[in-house]
Design a protein around this motif. Structure first.
Motif, short mmCIF file in Angstrom:
data_model
loop_
_atom_site.label_atom_id
_atom_site.label_comp_id
_atom_site.label_asym_id
_atom_site.label_seq_id
_atom_site.Cartn_x
_atom_site.Cartn_y
_atom_site.Cartn_z
N GLY A 185 39.04 26.68 47.86
CA GLY A 185 39.51 26.20 46.56
C GLY A 185 38.60 26.50 45.39
N VAL A 186 37.45 27.11 45.61
CA VAL A 186 36.47 27.37 44.54
C VAL A 186 36.30 28.88 44.37
CG1 VAL A 186 34.09 27.04 43.78
CG2 VAL A 186 35.27 25.23 45.06
N MET A 187 36.31 29.35 43.11
CA MET A 187 36.10 30.77 42.87
C MET A 187 34.66 31.15 43.21
SD MET A 187 36.35 33.10 39.39
CE MET A 187 38.03 32.60 39.01
N ARG A 188 34.51 32.14 44.07
CA ARG A 188 33.18 32.59 44.49
C ARG A 188 32.78 33.93 43.88
NH1 ARG A 188 31.41 29.61 48.98
NH2 ARG A 188 32.40 27.55 48.77
N GLY A 189 33.75 34.65 43.32
CA GLY A 189 33.42 35.95 42.74
C GLY A 189 34.62 36.56 42.05
N ASN A 190 34.37 37.54 41.16
CA ASN A 190 35.44 38.26 40.48
C ASN A 190 34.92 39.60 40.01
OD1 ASN A 190 34.36 37.98 37.63
ND2 ASN A 190 34.60 35.83 38.14
N GLY A 191 35.82 40.45 39.58
CA GLY A 191 35.43 41.77 39.11
C GLY A 191 36.63 42.49 38.53
N GLU A 192 36.44 43.77 38.23
CA GLU A 192 37.52 44.57 37.67
C GLU A 192 37.36 46.01 38.14
OE1 GLU A 192 35.38 45.46 33.34
OE2 GLU A 192 37.11 44.12 33.46
N ASN A 193 38.28 46.87 37.67
CA ASN A 193 38.28 48.29 38.01
C ASN A 193 38.52 48.53 39.50
OD1 ASN A 193 38.21 50.94 37.03
ND2 ASN A 193 36.10 51.21 37.73
N LEU A 194 39.28 47.65 40.15
CA LEU A 194 39.67 47.86 41.54
C LEU A 194 41.07 48.47 41.57
CD1 LEU A 194 39.39 47.56 44.59
CD2 LEU A 194 40.12 45.18 44.37
N ALA A 195 41.14 49.77 41.83
CA ALA A 195 42.41 50.51 41.83
C ALA A 195 43.25 50.18 40.61
CB ALA A 195 43.18 50.21 43.11
N PRO A 196 42.69 50.34 39.40
CA PRO A 196 43.45 49.96 38.19
C PRO A 196 44.71 50.81 38.03
CG PRO A 196 41.51 51.24 37.61
CD PRO A 196 41.40 50.95 39.08
N VAL A 244 42.67 35.76 47.55
CA VAL A 244 42.28 36.90 46.71
C VAL A 244 43.43 37.17 45.75
CG1 VAL A 244 41.62 39.32 46.61
CG2 VAL A 244 40.85 37.91 48.53
N THR A 245 43.12 37.25 44.45
CA THR A 245 44.13 37.61 43.45
C THR A 245 43.77 38.97 42.86
OG1 THR A 245 43.01 36.66 41.52
CG2 THR A 245 44.33 35.16 42.89
N TRP A 246 44.80 39.69 42.37
CA TRP A 246 44.57 41.03 41.80
C TRP A 246 45.72 41.37 40.86
CZ3 TRP A 246 47.74 45.35 42.37
CH2 TRP A 246 47.20 46.58 41.94
N THR A 247 45.38 42.05 39.77
CA THR A 247 46.40 42.60 38.87
C THR A 247 46.10 44.07 38.64
OG1 THR A 247 45.12 41.97 36.90
CG2 THR A 247 46.79 40.40 37.71
N THR A 248 47.14 44.87 38.55
CA THR A 248 46.93 46.31 38.40
C THR A 248 46.29 46.67 37.06
OG1 THR A 248 48.00 48.48 38.52
CG2 THR A 248 49.24 46.71 37.48
N ARG A 249 46.56 45.86 36.03
CA ARG A 249 45.96 46.13 34.72
C ARG A 249 44.45 45.92 34.78
NH1 ARG A 249 47.84 43.74 28.80
NH2 ARG A 249 46.24 44.86 27.59
N ASP A 250 43.72 47.00 34.61
CA ASP A 250 42.24 47.01 34.67
C ASP A 250 41.70 46.67 36.06
OD1 ASP A 250 42.05 47.67 31.96
OD2 ASP A 250 42.12 45.56 31.37
N GLY A 251 42.58 46.49 37.05
CA GLY A 251 42.12 46.22 38.41
C GLY A 251 41.31 44.94 38.53
N VAL A 252 41.70 43.90 37.82
CA VAL A 252 40.95 42.65 37.81
C VAL A 252 41.24 41.86 39.09
CG1 VAL A 252 40.61 40.45 36.62
CG2 VAL A 252 40.96 42.56 35.30
N TRP A 253 40.19 41.34 39.75
CA TRP A 253 40.35 40.58 40.99
C TRP A 253 39.50 39.31 40.95
CZ3 TRP A 253 35.94 39.64 43.82
CH2 TRP A 253 34.85 40.47 43.59
N GLU A 254 39.91 38.32 41.75
CA GLU A 254 39.17 37.07 41.91
C GLU A 254 39.21 36.67 43.38
OE1 GLU A 254 40.19 35.03 37.54
OE2 GLU A 254 41.27 34.39 39.35
N ALA A 255 38.14 36.04 43.84
CA ALA A 255 38.03 35.61 45.23
C ALA A 255 37.71 34.12 45.29
CB ALA A 255 36.94 36.41 45.96
N PHE A 256 38.50 33.36 46.06
CA PHE A 256 38.34 31.91 46.19
C PHE A 256 38.09 31.54 47.65
CE2 PHE A 256 40.81 32.66 42.44
CZ PHE A 256 40.50 31.65 41.54
#
Length: 429
Positions: free
Chosen positions: A329-340, A314-326
């Motif tokens: 080895g394959v990305m299965r989902g992503n989103g934003e606004n998670l605790a931005p 799981v990756t995450w950045t505070t800017r806009d709360g953008v996240w990705e889930a792998f």
């Protein structure tokens, strides 16, 4: 007509005075009163039958007062009984799945303040769980045998033979006690005692195996091990020896294996003094796996509850709360606004295998992780898709976490959680 009206008024007055009394065989007396005389005075001072009437009125008043006092006493008794009933109901055991999950799954403001690790009814392992534990121990023996074949030495063979004898002996004892539990139907106290003895035997078996495996630890790399959590309890966990720094981005990756149902539980949780749910990965009940940051939640599209090893990141950045889930080895989902714009706070406690409701504690058995976990690494940056793929495919270029790197010396285990030699990437060869 006027005389009749005065008599009716006097009768009404008497009825109102005795409205709260059950009259039984009492009869009402109607008395003529002179036109200019006060009704109450005439009622109480009238001679002849009036004396009886006065006595009756006084008795009715006294009876009403006694009944009021009785009613007040009964109300107090009802309040006491209601309070006792509420306490009894509060001590009853909820069915798993009745409450919502996680520290946040229990709903805001209802944190479990259970800071101890006493074993309640939810903590008792079932017979199926005990049998699964025995299977896990057999798998550990197979791992040692494989190690023996790879390192063909007299010392390792001797260790293997000793371990086999110990496991055979202890397994007979455990199975004997499990059979006793299945065949007999003792009272609750006896059943608790028997389960306690079985748990004690399993703990002893774990300790003996750990002692036997210590001879191999000096010969293996510090990152070639896994953690095993065989039972769903509130006392079995692993703790990372150091805290995390303040982070404005992160990547967390691990190998994970579980077939627990419902939900695999909590692979890891990070709590800080002001927030128990600063960073949590949890799959509780029938809910999908979730990542919590500062008690804010995003659902992750992971499907790992199949008893096979999977690599997840799981990756995450505070800017806009953008996240990705792998997954694998394959990305299965992503989103934003998670605790931005909320940085991960430092000076907390990182626990593997349990969800924290208080700093370093407050564990709930229903949220515990059941399964195996390895190669838990964390970075204070967002890894690229290529870097994550290298981790999942065990590339020689794969890197280790710069915030936390998987190593035996960095982790302490408690409550029967164990570590032993294992390399998840072996399955890919």
């Amino acid at each position: 007509m006027e005389g009749i009206s005065r008599k009716l008024f006097l009768l009404s007055f008497l009825l109102l005075e005795g409205s709260t009394q059950d009259f039984g065989q009492t009869q009402f007396i109607c008395t003529s009163v002179p036109k200019d005389m006060d009704l109450c005075t005439a009622t109480l001072q009238n001679s002849g039958p009036g004396d009886d009437l006065k006595t009756t009125v006084m008795q009715l008043r006294e009876t009403v007062l006694q009944q009021k006092e009785t009613i007040m006493n009964q109300k107090e008794t009802i309040r006491e009984l209601t309070s006792k009933l509420a306490r009894c109901e509060g001590q009853s055991i909820p069915e798993p799945g009745d409450s919502r999950a996680g520290g946040r799954r229990k709903e805001a403001g209802s944190k479990n303040t259970m800071g101890d690790v006493s074993r309640g009814p939810l903590d008792r392992p079932t017979i199926v769980q005990l049998e699964q534990t025995l299977e896990t121990l057999k798998q550990r023996l197979e791992n040692l045998e494989q190690f023996s074949r790879t390192n063909n030495s007299a010392q390792t063979n001797s260790l293997k033979d000793l371990l086999q004898n110990k496991i055979d002996d202890m397994e007979k004892q455990v199975l004997s006690r499990v059979n006793t539990l299945e065949e007999s139907k003792p009272g609750q106290r006896n059943e608790t005692d028997q389960r306690g003895r079985v748990e004690s035997t399993l703990t002893s078996l774990h300790h003996r195996i750990n002692d036997l495996e210590k001879g191999q630890k000096d010969n293996r790399p510090l990152d070639k091990f896994q953690l095993t959590f065989p039972l769903r309890t509130n006392y079995m966990f692993a703790k990372v020896k150091k805290s995390l720094p303040e982070m404005y981005a992160f990547t967390v990756c691990m190998w994970i294996k579980s077939n627990a149902s419902p939900g695999v539980g909590t692979p890891f949780s990070y709590a800080v003094p002001a927030q128990a749910n600063e960073l949590v990965l949890i799959e509780w009940g029938n809910n999908p796996m979730e990542i919590l940051i500062n008690d804010k939640m995003a659902k992750l599209p992971f499907l790992i509850n199949d008893g096979k090893w999977h690599h997840i990141c799981v990756t995450w950045t505070t800017r806009d709360g953008v996240w990705e889930a792998f997954q694998d080895g394959v990305m299965r989902g992503n989103g934003e606004n998670l605790a931005p714009y909320h940085p991960i706070k430092p000076h907390g406690v990182l626990v593997l295998g349990q969800e924290q409701d208080t700093l370093g504690g407050g564990f709930d058995a229903t949220q515990a992780f059941v399964g195996e976990l390895a190669n838990f690494n964390m970075w204070d940056k967002k890894l690229t898709s290529g870097e994550i793929y290298s981790l999942a495919t065990c590339s020689n270029k794969a890197q280790v976490g710069n915030v936390f790197a998987w190593s035996e010396t960095s982790i302490e285990v408690y409550g029967g959680a164990t570590k032993w030699t294992f390399e998840p990437c072996r399955q890919l060869n």
